[in-house]
Design an enzyme around this catalytic site. Structure first.
Site, PDB file in Angstrom:
ATOM      1  N   ASP A 284       0.819  -1.210   0.000  1.00  0.00           N
ATOM      2  CA  ASP A 284       0.000   0.000   0.000  1.00  0.00           C
ATOM      3  C   ASP A 284       0.858   1.267   0.000  1.00  0.00           C
ATOM      4  OD1 ASP A 284      -1.759  -2.098   0.599  1.00  0.00           O
ATOM      5  OD2 ASP A 284      -3.026  -0.815   1.851  1.00  0.00           O
TER       6      ASP A 284
ATOM      7  N   HIS B  98      -1.066   4.655  -0.477  1.00  0.00           N
ATOM      8  CA  HIS B  98      -2.056   5.561   0.118  1.00  0.00           C
ATOM      9  C   HIS B  98      -1.686   7.037   0.024  1.00  0.00           C
ATOM     10  CE1 HIS B  98      -5.159   2.901   1.513  1.00  0.00           C
ATOM     11  NE2 HIS B  98      -4.281   2.098   2.101  1.00  0.00           N
TER      12      HIS B  98
ATOM     13  N   ASN C 127      -8.576  -2.616  -2.699  1.00  0.00           N
ATOM     14  CA  ASN C 127      -9.960  -2.293  -2.343  1.00  0.00           C
ATOM     15  C   ASN C 127     -10.240  -0.788  -2.392  1.00  0.00           C
ATOM     16  OD1 ASN C 127      -8.240  -2.337   0.127  1.00  0.00           O
ATOM     17  ND2 ASN C 127     -10.108  -1.642   1.142  1.00  0.00           N
ATOM     18  N   HIS C 128      -9.198   0.041  -2.328  1.00  0.00           N
ATOM     19  CA  HIS C 128      -9.407   1.487  -2.433  1.00  0.00           C
ATOM     20  C   HIS C 128      -9.495   1.965  -3.878  1.00  0.00           C
ATOM     21  CE1 HIS C 128      -9.181   3.253   1.686  1.00  0.00           C
ATOM     22  NE2 HIS C 128      -8.769   2.023   1.940  1.00  0.00           N
TER      23      HIS C 128
ATOM     24  N   HIS D 109      -3.917  -8.161  -3.733  1.00  0.00           N
ATOM     25  CA  HIS D 109      -3.997  -7.112  -2.715  1.00  0.00           C
ATOM     26  C   HIS D 109      -4.403  -7.662  -1.359  1.00  0.00           C
ATOM     27  CE1 HIS D 109      -4.520  -3.296  -0.779  1.00  0.00           C
ATOM     28  NE2 HIS D 109      -5.730  -3.670  -0.379  1.00  0.00           N
TER      29      HIS D 109
END
Length: 388
Positions: free
Chosen positions: A67, A69, A193-194, A243
């Site tokens: 990740d 982010h 998932n984001h 993921h």
């Protein structure tokens, strides 16, 4: 005070006929593209992704990244720790101290159970005299062990969750899309998932796009790219990258290959599970507290690896304080986390996982760059809003 050599965020000032080369240089400098250029970039990347399998084959040597982010300046550090971007530009030395951990250092099932190894990490990341020499020796070790890998041109697999929570989701995604457009065979972007419309409307990316463009058109274009991102990657046929994790509806990789992926992430089913599930201390399957996906245990992982002839499942999706974590005694599932000091408050380390032709993972650990090596937006969201 921020170093004046540090990329300063803002809109890119490019000619209308600028293309991928100019876009990439602007993206490296933390500049976001014009609406026209960003839509063009999304179309180019989408065309490449349409040709990819649900489980994209990738050859070693590979750097696996977890990740991100929206932590743009830590993404730059990730590339420095990894030896440079795929464009082959001369690599800079890491701004933070880094450590190299091989599979020989790890005693299952804990991530770092050896007291000597704990001391090694503590000494590496402690601000002591001579730390520069220590950092240099680590770089020498990694460069000598990876010299053959450099000659072979390292590939990158990113495991999703590029946006949300961090201050620079747009710039982070733009840089990764530019690298994908320029080096499509060397950069694989797995969906997290984001990478969805619903999640990005809650956790920051939608709001950031609207703030910078005054409308949602770039956000919509990015969401169309998300729909075509691959569900996973397979390294030399033996290391699976996803993921989240596994699904009770999936027993073989061929079942993943036939999933219809060009859509918003469903609320349930195999597609949902691949981006939402987590390994845990359960025997087989258990309901996930996330409200989507499943918790899966060591028996599930063992069987899946046996059926599909896998040596390792590399995944992201969960913050781990030490940068990476093996979950089961057989060391066949590992979490790779690449956002140091997550949400600018967690204090965790980050890592990348390097896989050579022997398929043995090597982890490069790094910490967040210091405040003088990053910019912070003036009108930034409160940290509490992002720590959800």
């Amino acid at each position: 005070m921020v170093d004046n050599k540090i990329p300063e965020p803002g809109p890119a000032k490019l000619k209308r006929n600028a293309g991928p080369d100019e876009w990439l240089e602007a993206a490296k400098d933390c500049k976001y593209l014009s609406e026209q250029h960003m839509k063009q970039l999304c179309e180019i990347v989408k065309e490449y992704m349409m040709e990819e399998s649900n489980i994209q084959p990738v050859s070693t040597p590979v750097t696996i990244c977890g990740d991100i982010h929206g932590q743009f300046y830590d993404l730059l550090e990730l590339f420095r720790v990894s030896g440079g971007m795929p464009d082959g530009s001369e690599a800079e030395a890491p701004k933070t101290q880094s450590a190299v951990i091989t599979s020989d250092d790890i005693e299952p099932p804990s991530t770092i159970s050896d007291p000597k190894l704990r001391k090694k990490l503590r000494n590496t990341f402690a601000p002591e005299d001579g730390s520069e020499d220590s950092s240099a020796s680590q770089r020498d070790r990694s460069s000598s062990s990876g010299s053959r890998d450099v000659e072979l041109k390292r590939n990158f697999v990113f495991l999703g969750d590029y946006v949300d929570r961090g201050y620079f989701s747009l710039e982070t995604l733009t840089l990764l899309l530019c690298l994908k457009a320029k080096y499509p065979d060397r950069v694989t972007l797995v969906r997290g998932n984001h990478e969805s419309r619903q999640i990005t409307q809650v956790y920051g990316f939608y709001e950031e796009c609207f703030q910078k463009y005054g409308n949602a058109s770039v956000w919509k274009a990015c969401c169309q790219v998300f729909d075509f991102m691959t569900l996973g990657a397979i390294i030399d046929g033996r290391v699976l990258c996803v993921h989240g994790g596994l699904s009770p509806e999936i027993r073989t990789l061929d079942q993943v290959r036939v999933v219809a992926r060009a859509q918003e992430i469903p609320h349930e089913g195999a597609f949902c599970d691949l981006v939402w599930s987590d390994p845990d201390d359960v025997e087989t399957w258990a309901v996930s507290p996330r409200g989507a996906g499943w918790l899966f245990g060591d028996k599930v992982a063992d069987e899946f690896c046996h059926v599909n002839d896998l040596t390792l499942i590399a995944r992201a999706h969960q913050l781990v304080n030490e940068g990476y974590k093996y979950h089961f005694a057989n060391q066949n599932v590992v979490t790779v986390w690449s956002a140091p000091n997550y949400c600018y408050r967690c204090g965790n380390l980050a890592s990348v996982c390097e896989i050579g032709d022997d398929l043995k993972p090597t982890f490069k650990l790094f910490s967040a760059v210091s405040d003088d090596q990053r910019h912070v937006p003036v009108s930034r969201p409160g940290r509490s809003e992002y720590f959800l």
